[in-house]
Motif scaffolding. Structure first.
Motif, PDB file in Angstrom:
ATOM      1  N   MET A   1       0.900  -1.379   0.064  1.00  0.00           N
ATOM      2  CA  MET A   1       0.278  -0.044   0.168  1.00  0.00           C
ATOM      3  C   MET A   1       1.158   1.645  -0.297  1.00  0.00           C
ATOM      4  N   SER A   2       0.580   2.692  -0.803  1.00  0.00           N
ATOM      5  CA  SER A   2       1.061   3.690  -0.767  1.00  0.00           C
ATOM      6  C   SER A   2       0.278   4.542  -0.380  1.00  0.00           C
ATOM      7  N   GLU A   3       0.514   5.957  -0.073  1.00  0.00           N
ATOM      8  CA  GLU A   3      -0.283   6.539   0.383  1.00  0.00           C
ATOM      9  C   GLU A   3      -0.461   7.629  -0.882  1.00  0.00           C
ATOM     10  N   MET A   4      -1.740   7.986  -1.787  1.00  0.00           N
ATOM     11  CA  MET A   4      -1.457   8.800  -3.123  1.00  0.00           C
ATOM     12  C   MET A   4      -2.179   9.573  -3.231  1.00  0.00           C
ATOM     13  N   SER A   5      -2.387  10.656  -4.236  1.00  0.00           N
ATOM     14  CA  SER A   5      -3.310  11.640  -4.210  1.00  0.00           C
ATOM     15  C   SER A   5      -4.237  10.518  -5.347  1.00  0.00           C
ATOM     16  N   VAL A   6      -5.660  11.593  -6.032  1.00  0.00           N
ATOM     17  CA  VAL A   6      -6.356  11.183  -6.679  1.00  0.00           C
ATOM     18  C   VAL A   6      -5.683  11.711  -7.980  1.00  0.00           C
ATOM     19  N   MET A   7      -4.493  12.895  -8.111  1.00  0.00           N
ATOM     20  CA  MET A   7      -3.873  13.066  -9.209  1.00  0.00           C
ATOM     21  C   MET A   7      -2.708  11.611  -9.620  1.00  0.00           C
ATOM     22  N   LYS A   8      -2.191  11.460  -8.750  1.00  0.00           N
ATOM     23  CA  LYS A   8      -1.322  10.843  -8.787  1.00  0.00           C
ATOM     24  C   LYS A   8      -1.825   8.760  -9.024  1.00  0.00           C
ATOM     25  N   ALA A   9      -2.937   8.988  -8.965  1.00  0.00           N
ATOM     26  CA  ALA A   9      -3.729   7.634  -9.079  1.00  0.00           C
ATOM     27  C   ALA A   9      -4.481   7.313 -10.558  1.00  0.00           C
ATOM     28  N   LEU A  10      -4.547   8.818 -10.684  1.00  0.00           N
ATOM     29  CA  LEU A  10      -5.159   9.082 -12.371  1.00  0.00           C
ATOM     30  C   LEU A  10      -3.611   8.348 -13.531  1.00  0.00           C
ATOM     31  N   ASN A  11      -2.384   9.359 -12.727  1.00  0.00           N
ATOM     32  CA  ASN A  11      -1.665   9.160 -13.806  1.00  0.00           C
ATOM     33  C   ASN A  11      -1.165   7.408 -13.484  1.00  0.00           C
ATOM     34  N   LEU A  12      -0.958   6.998 -12.479  1.00  0.00           N
ATOM     35  CA  LEU A  12      -0.860   5.696 -11.722  1.00  0.00           C
ATOM     36  C   LEU A  12      -1.293   4.784 -13.667  1.00  0.00           C
ATOM     37  N   ALA A  13      -3.102   4.584 -12.534  1.00  0.00           N
ATOM     38  CA  ALA A  13      -3.971   3.719 -14.152  1.00  0.00           C
ATOM     39  C   ALA A  13      -3.382   3.887 -15.236  1.00  0.00           C
ATOM     40  N   MET A  14      -3.004   4.603 -16.254  1.00  0.00           N
ATOM     41  CA  MET A  14      -2.920   5.337 -17.185  1.00  0.00           C
ATOM     42  C   MET A  14      -1.167   4.559 -18.232  1.00  0.00           C
ATOM     43  N   PHE A  15      -0.511   4.955 -16.653  1.00  0.00           N
ATOM     44  CA  PHE A  15       1.431   3.965 -17.288  1.00  0.00           C
ATOM     45  C   PHE A  15       0.250   3.686 -16.897  1.00  0.00           C
ATOM     46  N   GLU A  16      -0.123   2.319 -16.248  1.00  0.00           N
ATOM     47  CA  GLU A  16      -0.053   0.966 -16.252  1.00  0.00           C
ATOM     48  C   GLU A  16      -0.650  -0.077 -17.112  1.00  0.00           C
ATOM     49  N   GLU A  17      -1.910   0.618 -17.608  1.00  0.00           N
ATOM     50  CA  GLU A  17      -2.936   0.182 -18.485  1.00  0.00           C
ATOM     51  C   GLU A  17      -2.172   0.957 -20.456  1.00  0.00           C
ATOM     52  N   MET A  18      -1.114   1.964 -20.379  1.00  0.00           N
ATOM     53  CA  MET A  18       0.154   1.925 -21.499  1.00  0.00           C
ATOM     54  C   MET A  18       0.667   1.066 -21.250  1.00  0.00           C
ATOM     55  N   VAL A  19       1.036   0.236 -20.146  1.00  0.00           N
ATOM     56  CA  VAL A  19       2.680  -0.247 -20.050  1.00  0.00           C
ATOM     57  C   VAL A  19       1.237  -2.537 -20.630  1.00  0.00           C
ATOM     58  N   ALA A  20       0.481  -2.603 -20.388  1.00  0.00           N
ATOM     59  CA  ALA A  20      -0.424  -3.195 -20.480  1.00  0.00           C
ATOM     60  C   ALA A  20      -0.088  -3.446 -21.729  1.00  0.00           C
ATOM     61  N   ASP A  21      -1.296  -2.554 -22.210  1.00  0.00           N
ATOM     62  CA  ASP A  21      -1.301  -2.285 -23.650  1.00  0.00           C
ATOM     63  C   ASP A  21      -0.829  -1.575 -24.941  1.00  0.00           C
ATOM     64  N   GLU A  22      -0.441  -1.428 -26.258  1.00  0.00           N
ATOM     65  CA  GLU A  22       0.987  -0.944 -26.701  1.00  0.00           C
ATOM     66  C   GLU A  22      -0.793  -0.043 -28.210  1.00  0.00           C
ATOM     67  N   LYS A  23      -2.132  -0.572 -27.609  1.00  0.00           N
ATOM     68  CA  LYS A  23      -3.104  -0.067 -28.169  1.00  0.00           C
ATOM     69  C   LYS A  23      -3.680   1.486 -27.502  1.00  0.00           C
ATOM     70  N   VAL A  24      -3.320   1.421 -26.019  1.00  0.00           N
ATOM     71  CA  VAL A  24      -3.528   2.491 -25.664  1.00  0.00           C
ATOM     72  C   VAL A  24      -3.028   3.589 -26.059  1.00  0.00           C
ATOM     73  N   ILE A  25      -3.649   4.697 -26.518  1.00  0.00           N
ATOM     74  CA  ILE A  25      -3.245   6.088 -26.962  1.00  0.00           C
ATOM     75  C   ILE A  25      -4.196   7.248 -26.035  1.00  0.00           C
ATOM     76  N   CYS A  26      -2.965   8.513 -26.053  1.00  0.00           N
ATOM     77  CA  CYS A  26      -4.152   9.405 -25.133  1.00  0.00           C
ATOM     78  C   CYS A  26      -3.757  10.545 -25.985  1.00  0.00           C
ATOM     79  N   ILE A  27      -4.978  11.175 -25.511  1.00  0.00           N
ATOM     80  CA  ILE A  27      -5.814  11.741 -26.062  1.00  0.00           C
ATOM     81  C   ILE A  27      -5.926  13.615 -25.987  1.00  0.00           C
ATOM     82  N   GLY A  28      -5.403  14.167 -25.937  1.00  0.00           N
ATOM     83  CA  GLY A  28      -6.217  15.672 -25.528  1.00  0.00           C
ATOM     84  C   GLY A  28      -4.994  16.756 -25.526  1.00  0.00           C
ATOM     85  N   GLU A  29      -5.248  17.555 -24.954  1.00  0.00           N
ATOM     86  CA  GLU A  29      -4.419  19.183 -25.143  1.00  0.00           C
ATOM     87  C   GLU A  29      -3.324  19.792 -24.045  1.00  0.00           C
ATOM     88  N   ASP A  30      -2.256  19.958 -24.651  1.00  0.00           N
ATOM     89  CA  ASP A  30      -0.990  20.357 -23.020  1.00  0.00           C
ATOM     90  C   ASP A  30      -0.590  19.021 -22.290  1.00  0.00           C
TER      91      ASP A  30
END
Lengths: 326, 330
Positions: A1-30
């Motif tokens: 267990m680690s203490e983390m913020s919502v912001m960090k959890a969002l980042n972690l989830a995307m990181f994990e899914e991008m590692v798990a599946d190379e077809k995951v891409i991110c689209i947006g501004e900035d």
């Protein structure tokens, strides 16, 4: 267990899914060096490259539709709207195109896009940057709506939303970006979006269903009422609005005989009205009193500190709970 | 002109097929066999024939949508019988007659989903073209057509900007028939040539005679080559709509004197004359082509009309709406 913020959890989830599946891409501004307006994409472009984290110009309509095309081309896009309010510009792509891909293809093709919508008050940003949008989409068959609150749930259900093959709105509350909580180091199993309701706290006298900041406020109010009255209150976080876990709510209401539903979105036509309808239709004979809704005022969100007059406070929640307990 | 006699004859066959399809659609709408407001291609047949010639001649694979008046291209992609059955709302349709010709979608045959509200599919096709490029698929492109009306939508500008910025393999095609429902093109745009909009995105844009199938085919082939080299570009073809916006539209908004001598503006007649001058067409071939194309289309309609319509269970099938059991209920 680690203490983390919502912001960090969002980042972690995307990181994990991008590692798990190379077809995951991110689209947006900035999304590049800035790491997204809210920092939730920090480090992703550096790690995965410009072909997986696509920084777009300011053209929400265009990149919403683009994401559907990319999905048909075999990709699994995550599409961020900087503020949920800006989804008005992506409405056609989500409602008319993404939601109907499977139907119009005769059940052959899917549209696995996750539309990410940071919503609600707390930023004091006024009419165009503070709205809650879940009900805008709840009336559109073909879409799913995921709305978790705590860092652990955000991490798990964001991953579930990305993995789901249907177009999914992932809605979180911008005001709670800094909320921290324990998050498992490894997620053993990405959860299903079905039966996602969670009893946050058990109780015998009243069932409260709430999500996002309304959930946090309802929990604070419930603690006060329990202290003052000796009653006990069961609190349910649905975590996913569509498909909605009706059974967990029905079971609870059948036990307590009372219901309060709370959210920040305006009351009229809000998702709470839908939950209330389901409960009345299915639990009428167990209900001991009329169910209660606590929601945003049916008005326009003013700028700055004035926004507090629109959103349900802990006091409003307390009043709602006392009313429901009568 | 880089087309063999065989190719020109096939082009002729396609222009006639488009004409017959347009005529049959009008006929079947008036006899109540087709539901909804279908937009027939009468007057614009050279556009479809030119596009089809380019598709057949090139080794480049296209994925795209069509304008609603390029039904011959749609039918070419998804197959004539599945197309006609879908038009008729019958179960042999490419989407079981449930989606309808408006919303035709058949990815395995390169048919990307059409959209009811105009403007959006250019950006959708740009996303698909991005996927083709990112996967390293050579000589595969997005083909993004719209009429003169749709390209006033902001999303088309966003799509052109995205395509130019990411250097996507996509051809934007404008079928300018001079009128959007009731509004003439001069009331929609200050530009003489709508392809000039390409310049704003540093793309090439050309405008050709859309009533000449050879000119259309050449422009499309050239545009496809550019697109295949990751050079997005715009091809505009200028043509003329004969029918109303919908079949039966009295067109009170328009000077109808062109109807007095349709042969003088007819792209089919014009192409026939040209091929007769070239010595590759005569009255006998004209008659034979007309008969064979009419037969194929009428047979398609007969077969479609012999099929059932979808059942309530098929329409309300959960799996047609959601991909997995985490969808809740309908």
């Amino acid at each position: 267990m680690s203490e983390m913020s919502v912001m960090k959890a969002l980042n972690l989830a995307m990181f994990e899914e991008m590692v798990a599946d190379e077809k995951v891409i991110c689209i947006g501004e900035d999304l590049g060096k800035q790491g997204g307006c809210w920092g939730t994409f920090t480090g992703l472009q550096e790690k995965f490259g410009e072909n997986r984290v696509l920084e777009f110009p300011i053209l929400e309509a265009g990149y919403t539709l683009f994401s559907v095309g990319a999905a048909l081309g075999g990709y699994r896009p995550i599409v961020e709207f900087m503020f949920a309010d800006f989804v008005t510009l992506g409405f056609e792509g989500i409602v008319d195109i993404a939601a109907k891909i499977r139907f119009n293809s005769g059940g052959v093709d899917s549209c696995p896009v996750t539309f990410v919508l940071p919503q609600g008050g707390g930023g004091k940003s006024g009419a165009h940057h503070s709205q809650s949008v879940e009900a805008w989409f709840a009336n559109v068959p073909g879409l799913k709506i995921v709305a978790p609150t705590t860092p652990a749930d955000i991490r798990a259900y964001y991953r579930a939303a990305i993995r789901d093959d249907d177009p999914t709105l992932f809605i979180y509350q911008r005001a709670t970006m800094g909320l921290t909580g324990e998050v498992p180091d490894v997620l053993d199993e990405v959860p299903s979006l079905a039966k996602a309701g969670k009893i946050v706290k058990t109780g015998a006298d009243l069932t409260v269903v709430a999500y996002h900041r309304a959930l946090l406020n309802a929990m604070a109010a419930a603690a006060q009422v329990e202290e003052e009255t000796g009653k006990t209150i069961e609190i349910i976080d649905p975590r996913v609005l569509i498909p909605f876990d009706k059974e967990i709510v029905f079971d609870s209401v059948k036990k307590t005989g009372r219901l309060m539903v709370a959210h920040e979105a305006p009351e009229r036509g809000g998702f709470g009205a839908q939950i209330l309808s389901w409960v009345v239709e299915n639990c009428m004979k167990e209900l001991k009193a009329a169910p209660v809704r606590v929601a945003g005022v049916n008005s326009i969100i003013p700028f700055g500190d004035l926004e507090k007059y629109l959103y349900p406070s802990v006091e409003d929640m307390k009043a709602g709970i006392l009313k429901a307990l009568k | 002109m880089n087309f063999s006699n065989e190719e020109l004859l096939e082009m002729y066959s396609d222009i006639v097929k488009s004409r017959v399809l347009g005529e049959k659609i009008v006929e079947y709408i008036f006899s109540g066999k087709i539901a909804g407001a279908i937009h027939p291609c009468l007057g614009q047949e050279a556009v479809s024939a030119g596009i089809l010639t380019a598709f057949k001649k090139s080794d480049i694979i296209t994925y795209g949508t069509e304008t609603h008046r390029a039904q011959t291209v749609m039918a070419h992609r998804v197959g004539w019988k599945p197309f006609i059955a879908e038009l008729l709302g019958r179960t042999g349709g490419c989407n079981d007659g449930i989606s309808g010709e408006y919303h035709i979608h058949d990815l395995k045959n390169g048919q990307l989903p059409a959209a009811g509200a105009l403007g959006g599919t250019w950006a959708e096709i740009a996303g698909f073209a991005w996927a083709l490029k990112n996967d390293g698929k050579k000589r595969q492109i997005g083909f993004a057509p719209y009429g003169d009306g749709a390209i006033s939508q902001g999303a088309t500008y966003e799509a052109m900007n995205i395509a130019a910025l990411f250097k996507l393999p996509i051809l934007f095609f404008i079928e300018n028939n001079g009128i959007a429902m009731s509004t003439p093109v001069e009331n929609q745009s200050p530009l003489e040539n709508l392809a000039d909009r390409a310049a704003a995105f540093n793309m090439k844009g050309v405008t050709v005679d859309g009533d000449d199938p050879v000119a259309v085919a050449e422009a499309v082939l050239n545009g496809m080559e550019l697109a295949a080299n990751n050079e997005p570009n715009v091809v505009e073809v200028k043509t003329m709509r004969w029918e109303g916006h919908y079949v039966g539209d009295p067109q009170k908004y328009r000077d109808l004197s062109y109807k007095e001598d349709l042969d003088s503006i007819c792209p089919v007649v014009r192409f026939e004359k040209r091929l007769i001058e070239l010595g590759i067409l005569d009255d006998e071939i004209i008659k034979a082509v007309r008969e064979s194309q009419t037969k194929e289309i009428v047979d398609g309609f007969d077969e479609g009309l012999s099929q059932t319509i979808a059942t309530k269970e098929q329409v309300l099938d959960y799996n047609r709406v959601y991909s997995n059991n985490a969808g809740g209920e309908l």
